[in-house]
Design a protein around this motif. Structure first.
Motif, PDB file in Angstrom:
ATOM      1  N   UNK A   1      -5.940   9.121  -2.019  1.00  0.00           N
ATOM      2  CA  UNK A   1      -5.484   9.822  -3.233  1.00  0.00           C
ATOM      3  C   UNK A   1      -6.606  10.714  -3.784  1.00  0.00           C
TER       4      UNK A   1
ATOM      5  N   UNK B   1      -2.848  10.209 -10.772  1.00  0.00           N
ATOM      6  CA  UNK B   1      -4.086  10.753 -10.199  1.00  0.00           C
ATOM      7  C   UNK B   1      -4.821  11.697 -11.135  1.00  0.00           C
ATOM      8  N   UNK B   2      -4.109  12.312 -12.080  1.00  0.00           N
ATOM      9  CA  UNK B   2      -4.775  13.285 -12.953  1.00  0.00           C
ATOM     10  C   UNK B   2      -5.299  12.659 -14.243  1.00  0.00           C
TER      11      UNK B   2
ATOM     12  N   UNK C   1      -6.127  14.707  -4.389  1.00  0.00           N
ATOM     13  CA  UNK C   1      -6.493  15.368  -5.657  1.00  0.00           C
ATOM     14  C   UNK C   1      -7.513  16.477  -5.405  1.00  0.00           C
TER      15      UNK C   1
ATOM     16  N   UNK D   1       1.224   0.914  -4.217  1.00  0.00           N
ATOM     17  CA  UNK D   1      -0.115   1.382  -4.575  1.00  0.00           C
ATOM     18  C   UNK D   1      -0.233   2.912  -4.508  1.00  0.00           C
ATOM     19  N   UNK D   2       0.139   3.491  -3.360  1.00  0.00           N
ATOM     20  CA  UNK D   2      -0.005   4.946  -3.200  1.00  0.00           C
ATOM     21  C   UNK D   2       0.844   5.723  -4.214  1.00  0.00           C
ATOM     22  N   UNK D   3       2.136   5.374  -4.403  1.00  0.00           N
ATOM     23  CA  UNK D   3       2.908   6.088  -5.435  1.00  0.00           C
ATOM     24  C   UNK D   3       2.310   5.938  -6.837  1.00  0.00           C
TER      25      UNK D   3
ATOM     26  N   UNK E   1      -4.503  -1.788  -8.359  1.00  0.00           N
ATOM     27  CA  UNK E   1      -4.803  -2.945  -7.503  1.00  0.00           C
ATOM     28  C   UNK E   1      -4.247  -4.219  -8.139  1.00  0.00           C
TER      29      UNK E   1
ATOM     30  N   UNK F   1      -0.908   5.376  -7.628  1.00  0.00           N
ATOM     31  CA  UNK F   1      -2.131   6.182  -7.687  1.00  0.00           C
ATOM     32  C   UNK F   1      -1.805   7.679  -7.749  1.00  0.00           C
ATOM     33  N   UNK F   2      -0.782   8.076  -6.988  1.00  0.00           N
ATOM     34  CA  UNK F   2      -0.397   9.485  -6.980  1.00  0.00           C
ATOM     35  C   UNK F   2       0.122   9.904  -8.353  1.00  0.00           C
TER      36      UNK F   2
ATOM     37  N   UNK G   1       0.844  -1.208   0.000  1.00  0.00           N
ATOM     38  CA  UNK G   1       0.000   0.000   0.000  1.00  0.00           C
ATOM     39  C   UNK G   1       0.877   1.255   0.000  1.00  0.00           C
ATOM     40  N   UNK G   2       1.877   1.288   0.892  1.00  0.00           N
ATOM     41  CA  UNK G   2       2.672   2.509   1.067  1.00  0.00           C
ATOM     42  C   UNK G   2       3.733   2.707  -0.011  1.00  0.00           C
ATOM     43  N   UNK G   3       4.290   1.599  -0.516  1.00  0.00           N
ATOM     44  CA  UNK G   3       5.450   1.746  -1.404  1.00  0.00           C
ATOM     45  C   UNK G   3       5.165   1.387  -2.861  1.00  0.00           C
TER      46      UNK G   3
ATOM     47  N   UNK H   1     -13.902  -2.418  -5.640  1.00  0.00           N
ATOM     48  CA  UNK H   1     -13.625  -0.969  -5.680  1.00  0.00           C
ATOM     49  C   UNK H   1     -14.577  -0.246  -6.640  1.00  0.00           C
TER      50      UNK H   1
ATOM     51  N   UNK I   1      -8.496   2.812 -10.751  1.00  0.00           N
ATOM     52  CA  UNK I   1      -7.835   2.339  -9.537  1.00  0.00           C
ATOM     53  C   UNK I   1      -7.570   0.835  -9.634  1.00  0.00           C
TER      54      UNK I   1
END
Lengths: 484, 75
Positions: free
Chosen positions: B39, A307-308, B43, A299-301, A318, A303-304, A295-297, A350, A314
Motif C-alpha cells: 500500500x 491510505x491518505x 500511494x 487488510x489490503x482494502x 492489523x 489500508x487502501x 490479507x487480500x480481503x 510493524x 497500519x
C-alpha cells in the motif's frame, strides 16, 4: 466421518479412488461430486438438504453480482447482501453451537453406526462451514472486482465448495486458484502415488504424533485450574505447540494428498512456521490460506481505504484483522484475547522495532518469535481467560500456594512412556526442516535417490498399518481445526 | 514519464538503490514487498504520477507490468 476413521480409510477412500481411476475423464468430475455428497450424507445426514440449498443459493448470488457488474451498475448492494448472507449464516450457526437454543433440532438423526460416534448433541456445526463461507466471500469479491467471472457450470461450482478433502480443515482456497482443474480433474499414476504418500504422512502426523501428545496434555487443560510446577507448565506448552502444528498440518497433508489422488491441486497451508524469525513471518507461514484471505480481503482494502490519512496507523488494520481471526475461531473471550494479543505483537513489529529486530542476532530473533508464539498458544488452548491467567502464573513461577498435583493424577501415562517420546521426536522432525536441510547439505536429491524411495515406501506402509491399528484400538480423535 | 520513473519509486519505497524491476516482476521477487509495503508503494506511485487508483484496479495487480499499464492508462 473423519479422514482418520476406519470407515473412511478402509472403505470410503479405496472405493472412491478405484471408481475415480477407472471411469473415463469426462465422468471424473461427477465421481468427485458423488463422493463429496456421499461424504456429507455419511458424516452429517441432517445437514444434507441444508448444504444443497445453501450451495444453490450461493451459486445464484454469484451470478447475480456478475449480472449487475456486467450491466455497468453499482454492485455494492449485491455484494453486501451476498456477504451478509454468508457471514450471517456463519455467525448464526456458531452462536447456536455456543449457546444452544431451547428448542430441539427437529431434524436430529442419530446414525452412530455410520459416523463412528454418537450424535448426542442437538446442535452440530456443519462440516467445514467456516472454510466454505470464507471461500464464498473471496468468490463474490473477486467477481465484483472483475478478477473472475461467476461459475456457470453447477457441477464445477458444487465441486469447488463441497470438495470433501477440503471439508474438515480447509484450506480456504480462492476460486481463482481452483478454476483450471475443476472442469477437468487430471489424475496420473505419479500424481496418485504422490497423493497417497502425502496422505500417509498427514495421517502419521495426526494419529501417531498429535493424538499421542493430546492424550498426555488434554487432562491438564481439562482441569478447572492448572495444577502445574513451572517446568511442567513449560513442558506442556511446548508439547501443545508440537501437537497443534502436527494436528493441523497433518489434516492439510491429508487434504492435499486426497486432492492429488482426485486430480485437483490444493494450496499449501504451512511452510515450516516454527523456523520464523518474527511473529509477522510466523503468520505468513502458519495457516497460510486463512492469513492470505484476511490479507487480500480485509487488510489490503482497509489500508487502501485509509491510505491518505496520515493519522491512520497500519497497526489499526492489523488489530482489526487479528480480531476477526480470533472471532473466526469462536466467540469465546479467550479466542478474542488471542487474536488481539497476536495483533498487538505483529503491530509492534510493524514499528521501527521490527527493523531493529531484523538486525539482531538470528537466534535472538527465533527466541523472540518462539516466546510470543508460545504465549499466544496459552490463550488459544485454555478453556477460558481465568485458566489462561493461572497458566501464565505457572509458567513464570507465580502460582503461589496452589496445590500441585502429581502428573499421575493429571495425565493418563507417565512422561517416561516410550510412545510419548517417539511422538515428540517425530513431531519435532515434522515441525522443523531437519531432513530436507540435511539432504541439501549432503547434496542428496531424495526424490531421485532409489535407496530413499524404497526405505520411505516401506516406512510409509508400516506407518499406515500402524496408524490404522492405533485408530482401531483407541478410536479416532477429531482434529483441532475441525471444530472451527 | 517512463518506466524508469516507476523503477525509481520502487527503489525509494523499498530503500534499495540498486533495485531493478521489469514488467514481469512480482511481489515474490522483491525483498520486503509485503502487504504493508504494497500500500505504501501504491500511494507513492499515485503521488509521483499524480493519479489515483481504484480498489478494483489495485486488487487486480499481479505483476509490475499490470501496475505500469494501469498507470499509462491514466496519464
Amino acid at each position: 466421518m473423519d479422514y482418520t476413521t476406519p470407515s473412511f480409510l478402509l472403505i470410503f477412500l479405496p472405493a472412491t479412488l478405484a471408481v475415480f481411476l477407472v471411469v473415463p475423464s469426462k465422468l471424473k468430475r461427477w465421481i468427485i461430486l458423488a463422493a463429496s455428497l456421499a461424504f456429507i450424507v455419511i458424516a452429517q445426514p441432517f445437514y444434507f438438504v441444508f448444504f444443497i440449498a445453501y450451495s444453490l443459493l450461493s451459486y445464484f448470488l454469484g451470478r447475480w453480482i456478475e449480472h449487475i457488474r456486467n450491466t455497468g451498475a453499482k454492485t455494492n448492494v449485491a455484494l453486501i447482501v451476498s456477504i451478509l448472507f454468508q457471514v450471517g449464516l456463519l455467525v448464526g450457526l456458531k452462536y447456536c453451537i455456543q449457546f444452544p437454543p431451547a428448542f430441539p433440532n427437529p431434524l436430529k438423526l442419530d446414525l452412530p453406526f455410520l459416523v463412528g460416534k454418537s450424535l448426542e448433541q442437538d446442535w452440530v456445526f456443519p462440516l467445514g462451514f467456516s472454510y466454505i463461507t470464507f471461500q464464498m466471500i473471496s468468490y463474490y469479491v473477486d467477481i465484483e472486482n472483475e478478477v473472475i467471472d461467476a461459475e456457470r457450470n453447477i457441477i464445477h461450482f458444487l465441486n469447488y465448495i463441497l470438495f470433501f478433502p477440503k471439508l474438515i480443515s480447509g484450506p480456504i482456497q480462492p476460486y481463482k486458484d481452483s478454476i483450471a482443474e475443476l472442469s477437468n480433474p487430471c489424475a496420473t499414476i505419479p500424481r496418485t502415488e504422490a497423493g497417497i504418500r502425502r496422505f500417509i504422512v498427514g495421517l502419521a502426523k495426526k494419529v501417531l504424533v498429535a493424538d499421542t501428545i493430546a492424550n498426555y496434555i488434554n487432562p491438564v487443560f481439562n482441569q478447572t485450574i492448572p495444577y502445574l510446577h513451572t517446568h511442567q507448565a513449560w513442558f506442556v506448552l511446548i508439547l501443545y505447540a508440537i501437537q497443534l502444528l502436527n494436528d493441523f498440518s497433518g489434516y492439510t497433508d491429508m487434504a492435499i494428498g486426497l486432492g492429488e489422488m482426485l486430480g485437483i491441486k490444493l494450496m499449501e497451508n504451512f511452510n515450516w512456521p516454527y523456523v520464523s524469525k518474527s511473529m509477522t513471518e510466523f503468520w505468513r507461514r502458519w495457516h497460510i490460506s486463512l492469513s492470505g484471505f484476511f490479507r487480500d480481503y480485509l487488510f489490503t482494502p482497509l489500508q487502501f481505504r485509509f491510505r491518505k490519512m496520515k493519522t491512520y496507523p497500519v497497526q489499526a488494520s492489523i488489530l482489526v484483522v487479528f480480531l476477526f481471526t480470533g472471532l473466526w475461531h469462536g466467540f469465546e473471550m479467550h479466542y478474542i484475547a488471542w487474536g488481539l494479543f497476536v495483533g498487538a505483537i505483529i503491530g509492534f513489529e510493524a514499528t521501527k522495532f521490527g527493523k531493529l529486530l531484523k538486525e539482531t542476532w538470528r537466534p535472538i530473533q527465533h527466541l523472540w518469535m518462539l516466546f510470543w508464539v508460545l504465549m499466544s498458544w496459552v490463550l488459544f488452548r485454555s478453556p477460558g481467560l481465568m485458566f489462561a491467567l493461572k497458566f501464565y502464573k505457572s509458567l513464570f513461577g507465580l502460582q503461589g500456594v496452589v496445590e500441585v498435583l502429581p502428573f499421575s493424577q493429571t495425565a493418563p501415562f507417565p512422561v517416561t512412556e516410550t510412545s510419548l517420546w517417539l511422538a515428540i521426536i517425530a513431531g519435532v522432525l515434522f515441525a522443523v526442516p531437519v531432513i530436507p536441510r540435511l539432504a541439501k547439505t549432503l547434496k542428496v536429491d531424495l526424490s531421485e535417490n532409489k535407496f530413499w524411495q524404497v526405505i520411505s515406501f516401506i516406512g510409509l506402509l508400516f506407518i499406515l498399518v500402524y496408524s490404522i491399528g492405533v485408530i482401531a484400538s483407541k478410536g479416532p480423535m477429531p482434529g483441532i481445526y475441525g471444530q472451527f | 514519464m517512463d518506466f524508469s520513473t516507476l523503477n525509481e519509486v520502487f527503489q525509494e519505497t523499498f530503500d534499495q538503490p540498486d533495485l531493478q524491476v521489469t514488467p514481469e516482476t512480482t511481489a515474490n521477487d522483491v525483498v520486503g514487498w509485503d502487504s504493508i509495503t504494497h500500500i505504501l508503494l501504491i500511494s507513492a506511485v499515485e503521488l509521483r504520477f499524480g493519479i489515483e487508483f481504484s480498489r478494483k484496479e489495485v486488487m487486480k495487480f499481479q505483476t509490475v507490468g499490470d501496475l505500469w499499464n494501469c498507470v499509462l492508462s491514466k496519464l
